[in-house]
Write a protein that holds these residues in place. Structure first.
Motif, PDB file in Angstrom:
ATOM      1  N   LEU A 191       0.803  -1.217   0.000  1.00  0.00           N
ATOM      2  CA  LEU A 191       0.000   0.000   0.000  1.00  0.00           C
ATOM      3  C   LEU A 191       0.840   1.274   0.000  1.00  0.00           C
ATOM      4  N   LEU A 224      -1.761   6.379   3.166  1.00  0.00           N
ATOM      5  CA  LEU A 224      -1.419   6.028   1.798  1.00  0.00           C
ATOM      6  C   LEU A 224      -0.523   7.113   1.201  1.00  0.00           C
ATOM      7  N   THR A 228      -1.279   7.033  -4.369  1.00  0.00           N
ATOM      8  CA  THR A 228      -1.731   5.646  -4.292  1.00  0.00           C
ATOM      9  C   THR A 228      -3.250   5.565  -4.233  1.00  0.00           C
ATOM     10  N   ALA A 230      -6.020   2.661  -3.531  1.00  0.00           N
ATOM     11  CA  ALA A 230      -6.041   1.302  -3.006  1.00  0.00           C
ATOM     12  C   ALA A 230      -7.420   0.681  -3.096  1.00  0.00           C
ATOM     13  N   VAL A 271      -4.539   4.356   7.018  1.00  0.00           N
ATOM     14  CA  VAL A 271      -4.428   2.902   6.911  1.00  0.00           C
ATOM     15  C   VAL A 271      -4.156   2.318   8.288  1.00  0.00           C
TER      16      VAL A 271
END
Length: 285
Positions: A191, A224, A228, A230, A271
């Motif tokens: 990630l 992140l 990015t 995800a 995250v």
């Protein structure tokens, strides 16, 4: 034609009424002043956060025991500082919590919430607070610890809080440092999460279910990378063949591998990655 106007009140009656109103107002003011300046109004105010820690730890351990052998994973938090709060208008305090998060997926969330409710209801004096499609329950112990059990879209959350109490030293260890495991490190790398914060949490499993022993969770939190995008469900495609995936959606992935429950969740760009070893009947020494 008879008059329809109301009869006039005598000066004595009016005076009595004004005296009663003035007396009620004075009494209300006295109560307000007492509540504002009295240093201790409730029993909770006479306690310290540390007094509640054994109850928080037991609540986490009881839930961990009940979740042993269930078809979904879970994770524990260490003692968490929830922030400053107001005990009264002139007294500030602090609040701490511990939480068990159960990774059920949408299909199993309601059944898991109801099952936990049945197991925890008597010990924690839980009562329903919502009868919607996502039920919730709450309770308060005799020593003023608050409990909440609720169903979220893909999760069930069991939380114990100290409530607002006067600040004091020696509250306890907050999120002790913990070395990352290989599987969690892999998820973070996939990630593009750099320099996450790591912590660990343990709980002695209660006697409401399971084999006893100790449950533990290692947690990493981060963000992140800027570019990015995800989709956590896609991560499940690259897991080992013997992996037991319990939840795989865009914002939540939970699976078991070699007896450890791994989970990764997204909240915006935040995250959270956890690795949890459940109750195993060992002493934990």
């Amino acid at each position: 034609m008879p008059s329809t106007s109301s009869p006039s009140r005598s000066p004595v009656a009016v005076l009595k009424r004004h005296k009663v109103a003035a007396g009620v107002a004075a009494w209300a003011l006295l109560i307000a002043v007492f509540a504002l300046f009295t240093p201790s109004v409730t029993v909770r105010e006479q306690t310290r956060p540390a007094d509640a820690l054994p109850r928080l730890d037991a609540a986490v351990g009881d839930a961990a025991g009940l979740l042993t052998g269930k078809p979904y994973g879970y994770s524990l938090t260490a003692l968490t500082f929830e922030g400053a709060c107001d005990i009264t208008p002139v007294r500030s305090g602090v609040e701490y919590s511990r939480t068990v998060t159960v990774y059920t997926g949408k299909k199993n969330a309601r059944a898991a919430a109801e099952e936990l409710y049945k197991g925890l209801k008597k010990r924690y004096d839980l009562e329903p607070t919502s009868f919607s499609k996502r039920p919730s329950y709450s309770g308060t112990s005799a020593d003023y610890v608050d409990f909440e059990l609720r169903q979220d879209p893909e999760l069930v959350v069991w939380r114990a809080t100290t409530g607002c109490r006067p600040a004091a030293d020696a509250v306890g260890e907050l999120a002790p440092a913990f070395a990352p495991g290989a599987q969690s490190a892999m998820l973070l790398k996939r990630l593009d999460v750099d320099d996450p914060d790591w912590s660990s949490a343990t709980a002695a499993c209660g006697d409401l279910g399971g084999p006893g022993g100790t449950a533990s969770t290692a947690t990493a939190t981060g963000e992140l990378a800027k570019d990015t995008k995800a989709d956590l469900a896609k991560l499940a495609d690259d897991l080992p063949e013997d992996t037991e995936v319990t939840v795989a959606s865009k914002k939540l992935l939970s699976y078991r591998l070699e007896g450890v429950t791994h989970a990764v969740s997204l909240d915006g760009r935040a995250v959270t990655v956890t690795a949890t070893e459940g109750c195993d009947g060992k002493s934990g020494d």
